[in-house]
Design a protein around this motif. Sequence first.
Motif, short mmCIF file in Angstrom:
data_model
loop_
_atom_site.label_atom_id
_atom_site.label_comp_id
_atom_site.label_asym_id
_atom_site.label_seq_id
_atom_site.Cartn_x
_atom_site.Cartn_y
_atom_site.Cartn_z
N SER A 1 0.83 -1.21 0.00
CA SER A 1 0.00 0.00 0.00
C SER A 1 0.86 1.25 0.00
O SER A 1 0.66 2.17 -0.80
CB SER A 1 -0.92 0.00 1.23
OG SER A 1 -1.79 -1.11 1.20
N HIS A 2 1.83 1.31 0.91
CA HIS A 2 2.64 2.53 1.01
C HIS A 2 3.65 2.62 -0.13
O HIS A 2 4.01 3.72 -0.55
CB HIS A 2 3.26 2.63 2.41
CG HIS A 2 2.20 2.85 3.44
ND1 HIS A 2 1.64 4.08 3.68
CD2 HIS A 2 1.51 1.97 4.23
CE1 HIS A 2 0.67 3.96 4.59
NE2 HIS A 2 0.57 2.68 4.94
N GLY A 3 4.06 1.46 -0.65
CA GLY A 3 4.90 1.48 -1.85
C GLY A 3 4.17 2.11 -3.02
O GLY A 3 4.73 2.93 -3.76
N GLU A 4 2.90 1.77 -3.19
CA GLU A 4 2.11 2.32 -4.31
C GLU A 4 1.88 3.82 -4.15
O GLU A 4 1.84 4.55 -5.14
CB GLU A 4 0.76 1.59 -4.43
CG GLU A 4 0.87 0.20 -5.03
CD GLU A 4 1.40 0.22 -6.47
OE1 GLU A 4 1.05 1.12 -7.25
OE2 GLU A 4 2.20 -0.69 -6.80
N ILE A 5 1.71 4.28 -2.91
CA ILE A 5 1.54 5.71 -2.68
C ILE A 5 2.85 6.44 -3.06
O ILE A 5 2.83 7.47 -3.72
CB ILE A 5 1.13 6.01 -1.22
CG1 ILE A 5 -0.22 5.34 -0.91
CG2 ILE A 5 1.04 7.51 -0.97
CD1 ILE A 5 -0.55 5.25 0.57
N ALA A 6 3.98 5.84 -2.66
CA ALA A 6 5.28 6.43 -3.02
C ALA A 6 5.44 6.47 -4.54
O ALA A 6 5.95 7.45 -5.09
CB ALA A 6 6.42 5.62 -2.37
N VAL A 7 4.99 5.42 -5.23
CA VAL A 7 5.07 5.38 -6.70
C VAL A 7 4.39 6.60 -7.30
O VAL A 7 4.93 7.26 -8.20
CB VAL A 7 4.43 4.07 -7.26
CG1 VAL A 7 4.21 4.18 -8.77
CG2 VAL A 7 5.29 2.86 -6.92
N ILE A 8 3.23 6.93 -6.79
CA ILE A 8 2.49 8.10 -7.31
C ILE A 8 3.28 9.39 -7.07
O ILE A 8 3.48 10.20 -7.98
CB ILE A 8 1.10 8.20 -6.65
CG1 ILE A 8 0.24 7.00 -7.06
CG2 ILE A 8 0.42 9.52 -7.03
CD1 ILE A 8 -1.09 6.91 -6.34
N TYR A 9 3.77 9.57 -5.85
CA TYR A 9 4.53 10.78 -5.53
C TYR A 9 5.81 10.89 -6.35
O TYR A 9 6.32 11.99 -6.58
CB TYR A 9 4.91 10.82 -4.05
CG TYR A 9 3.74 10.97 -3.09
CD1 TYR A 9 2.58 11.66 -3.45
CD2 TYR A 9 3.80 10.41 -1.81
CE1 TYR A 9 1.53 11.80 -2.55
CE2 TYR A 9 2.75 10.56 -0.91
CZ TYR A 9 1.62 11.25 -1.28
OH TYR A 9 0.59 11.39 -0.40
#
Lengths: 186, 183
Positions: free
Chosen positions: A65-73
């Motif tokens: 989940s937090h990896g995917e949020i980082a991907v967006i940023y």
Amino acid sequence: MPHIDFNNNFPGIRGALAYRPETAKPLGELAQILLKDTVGLSPAERELIAMYVSHLNDCFYCGQSHGEIAVIYLGDNRQLVEDVRNDYKSAAISDKLKALLGVAAKVQQGGKHVTPQDIDVARSHGATDRDIHDTVLIAAAFCMFNRYVDGLDTLVPTDMELYAQRAKQVAEHGYGPHIYAGQQPL
Amino acid sequence: MSHIDLQNDFPGIRGPMAYRPETSVPLNALAEVLLRGKNSLSRGDRELIATFVSSLNDCHFCQQIHGGYARHYMECDMGLIDAVKSDFVASDISAKMKMLLWIAASVQKGGKNVTQGHINAAKSVGATDLEIHDTVLIAAAFCMFNRYVDGLATWAPESRDYYIERAKHRADEAYVSHGPVNK
């Protein structure tokens, strides 16, 4: 199957949050402050620390989940997130973030593992006291979130597209009651 | 000496909480709901879980202050608190509390250590879903609080009397942050 009956079928921490809104409120506020703050550390750096600690705690749901949020940023740079997860020391990130990930990894083992040398290295690469404070608390908080998610055996989606959809929701609207009170993105 | 300049000399978690009041607000709110809010588990039971996990994490400040609160609410002497820390299975507490401490100890090692066997055992002695939820979250939260306190190398009074006295005087007050201030 979760260990207790959440009365909902939300994935991961969302199931537990919806089950107990009284504790969900401060948990959401803590995540919002620690991960969305832009002073010193960027939201991308904060999410990378969260992702990495979750990876060390073997919490698949939080790590993805937090990896995917980082991907967006990071402008859809999924490779960089994978590199940090697999071997942050050789990833294309700043020396400061590498040093802070080193501190986070020590916190994950236990607070007393952090040495003055770890702090000195972070400082030598430009980390401020506030950066170090936030890194320690993000790492500590994910030692909580990860245990909450796995200790209750919450639902872990295997469809990876679901993680990207929820990440988009968090990147756009932040953390808070909307992630467990409303319609799920998928 | 703490790893960073906290700009105050409060002991334990109070140091970083005063340093960064923004995060102290939800941290205190979480502790308030989990440890003092309305619950079928007594405040003593919940402080005992916090004490036990802090002991497993070897966090001096947290295990002493929450041990002080547990003693106060349980109206017992510190001998019982010490007995729980050293061997909770043999200690003089309820069967339900033993099962909840067993779950808490598993959470402390890592979430995946909690098995359906633990849950079934706790339910067989009367633990509810909500009590199991709160036990898991208290244990998880103290894996955070303990790391926050020791990861920044905060200072803490050695003497146990300090904590026993402080707990007596503070037990009726909420866990509350004094809020964000200009920094």
